[in-house]
Write a protein that holds these residues in place. Structure first.
Motif, PDB file in Angstrom:
ATOM      1  N   UNK A 113       0.853  -1.191   0.000  1.00 27.17           N
ATOM      2  CA  UNK A 113       0.000   0.000   0.000  1.00 27.17           C
ATOM      3  C   UNK A 113       0.890   1.242   0.000  1.00 27.17           C
ATOM      4  N   UNK A 114       1.538   1.546  -1.147  1.00 31.48           N
ATOM      5  CA  UNK A 114       2.425   2.718  -1.205  1.00 31.48           C
ATOM      6  C   UNK A 114       1.692   3.992  -0.805  1.00 31.48           C
ATOM      7  N   UNK A 115       2.344   4.761   0.036  1.00 32.36           N
ATOM      8  CA  UNK A 115       1.760   6.006   0.515  1.00 32.36           C
ATOM      9  C   UNK A 115       1.062   5.886   1.842  1.00 32.36           C
ATOM     10  N   UNK A 116       0.729   4.655   2.258  1.00 32.17           N
ATOM     11  CA  UNK A 116       0.096   4.466   3.567  1.00 32.17           C
ATOM     12  C   UNK A 116       1.175   4.302   4.623  1.00 32.17           C
ATOM     13  N   UNK A 117       0.766   4.169   5.852  1.00 33.81           N
ATOM     14  CA  UNK A 117       1.719   3.967   6.939  1.00 33.81           C
ATOM     15  C   UNK A 117       1.194   2.848   7.840  1.00 33.81           C
ATOM     16  N   UNK A 118       1.783   1.653   7.792  1.00 39.70           N
ATOM     17  CA  UNK A 118       2.945   1.275   6.990  1.00 39.70           C
ATOM     18  C   UNK A 118       2.555   0.988   5.536  1.00 39.70           C
ATOM     19  N   UNK A 119       3.549   0.882   4.689  1.00 40.55           N
ATOM     20  CA  UNK A 119       3.295   0.653   3.272  1.00 40.55           C
ATOM     21  C   UNK A 119       3.176  -0.827   2.917  1.00 40.55           C
ATOM     22  N   UNK A 120       3.604  -1.675   3.806  1.00 43.41           N
ATOM     23  CA  UNK A 120       3.497  -3.115   3.594  1.00 43.41           C
ATOM     24  C   UNK A 120       2.850  -3.725   4.821  1.00 43.41           C
ATOM     25  N   UNK A 184      16.080  -6.781   5.084  1.00 42.24           N
ATOM     26  CA  UNK A 184      16.946  -5.608   5.161  1.00 42.24           C
ATOM     27  C   UNK A 184      17.765  -5.409   3.885  1.00 42.24           C
ATOM     28  N   UNK A 185      18.008  -6.494   3.156  1.00 42.85           N
ATOM     29  CA  UNK A 185      18.796  -6.377   1.933  1.00 42.85           C
ATOM     30  C   UNK A 185      17.983  -6.049   0.702  1.00 42.85           C
ATOM     31  N   UNK A 186      16.666  -5.968   0.851  1.00 49.27           N
ATOM     32  CA  UNK A 186      15.826  -5.604  -0.276  1.00 49.27           C
ATOM     33  C   UNK A 186      15.618  -6.694  -1.299  1.00 49.27           C
ATOM     34  N   UNK A 192       9.865   3.096  -3.771  1.00 51.63           N
ATOM     35  CA  UNK A 192      10.544   4.264  -4.335  1.00 51.63           C
ATOM     36  C   UNK A 192       9.691   5.491  -4.037  1.00 51.63           C
ATOM     37  N   UNK A 193      10.266   6.498  -3.363  1.00 51.68           N
ATOM     38  CA  UNK A 193       9.492   7.694  -3.028  1.00 51.68           C
ATOM     39  C   UNK A 193       9.454   8.661  -4.202  1.00 51.68           C
ATOM     40  N   UNK A 194       8.816   9.830  -3.968  1.00 58.76           N
ATOM     41  CA  UNK A 194       8.634  10.795  -5.053  1.00 58.76           C
ATOM     42  C   UNK A 194       9.934  11.404  -5.530  1.00 58.76           C
ATOM     43  N   UNK A 195      10.983  11.224  -4.750  1.00 66.97           N
ATOM     44  CA  UNK A 195      12.296  11.748  -5.137  1.00 66.97           C
ATOM     45  C   UNK A 195      13.178  10.665  -5.772  1.00 66.97           C
ATOM     46  N   UNK A 196      12.608   9.495  -5.977  1.00 68.86           N
ATOM     47  CA  UNK A 196      13.360   8.408  -6.585  1.00 68.86           C
ATOM     48  C   UNK A 196      14.233   7.633  -5.625  1.00 68.86           C
ATOM     49  N   UNK A 197      14.094   7.900  -4.326  1.00 68.09           N
ATOM     50  CA  UNK A 197      14.904   7.198  -3.337  1.00 68.09           C
ATOM     51  C   UNK A 197      14.288   5.841  -3.029  1.00 68.09           C
TER      52      UNK A 197
END
Length: 227
Positions: A113-120, A184-186, A192-197
């Motif tokens: 759920x991108x944008x929610x808290x938490x997103x997963x 932790x290793x992805x 990915x946030x709005x800044x591409x991070x």
């Protein structure tokens, strides 16, 4: 030289009557009620944001289901291994052959759920699947695929969490598969946030355990055993 005889007298403590009355039988239904209450409380705590409570969920599930050479589960004591439990997971094993095919990653426990808290988070009752499985089928069902050769069952997640990650014991090293679920290793993806991070998606083990808690508490046959 005069001859002496040594006489040793042993004083025995007074004995008390031994109570030979048979012990009262263990009330396994009461213990089942208690474990389900623990499970409910831990799920509620998780939903309030204390995600570490998932480890206690694992401990309750272990007590309910996991049999070893030296210990029997509550369901075994109650002759309840023939009941059905709710699975909210796609039956991926019937669609894929282990080590073969295109599926590299499968997640049957959580939702993004991108944008929610938490997103997963766990999908709870919001998923597409609702199947009844016998206890051992539920316990050993594949709920994650991390790569074509790493298929992960509920059993593996629960036993590692309870026996190695703080449920009943803490080990210096977790299993490699469980470490991958921590994320932790992805390995299981990034947000990915709005800044591409990019930030790794973590906590798959916690989410899976909370979803298992939902499944058990949503299983009428398990509740019926408390009667």
């Amino acid at each position: 030289m005069p001859w002496h005889r040594l006489v040793v007298r042993t004083r025995y403590p007074k004995t008390h009557a031994v109570n030979l009355e048979p012990m009262a039988p263990v009330d396994f239904k009461m213990h089942l009620n208690t474990q389900l209450a623990f499970l409910t409380s831990s799920c509620q705590s998780f939903d309030r944001g204390f995600h570490g409570e998932a480890i206690r969920i694992a401990t309750a599930i272990r007590v309910l289901i996991h049999d070893t050479r030296n210990q029997r589960s509550l369901l075994t004591h109650l002759n309840g291994k023939n009941i059905v439990l709710v699975s909210t997971c796609l039956d991926i094993a019937s669609k894929m052959q282990r080590g073969v095919g295109q599926v590299q990653i499968f997640n049957g426990m959580g939702r993004y759920a991108p944008g929610s808290n938490p997103e997963y988070l766990p999908k709870l009752g919001g998923g597409m699947f609702h199947r009844d499985l016998l206890v051992d089928e539920w316990w050993n069902e594949t709920v994650f695929i991390l790569d074509p050769n790493a298929w992960v069952s509920r059993r593996e997640i629960v036993v590692t969490a309870a026996d190695k990650d703080g449920g009943a014991h803490v080990d210096a090293a977790l299993t490699p598969t469980y470490e991958r679920l921590v994320g932790e290793g992805g390995e299981l993806g990034y947000f990915v946030d709005e800044h591409g991070r990019e930030s790794p998606i973590t906590g798959h083990h916690y989410v899976a355990l909370r979803q298992m808690g939902y499944e058990l508490l949503d299983s009428p046959a398990l509740r019926y055993l408390t009667r």
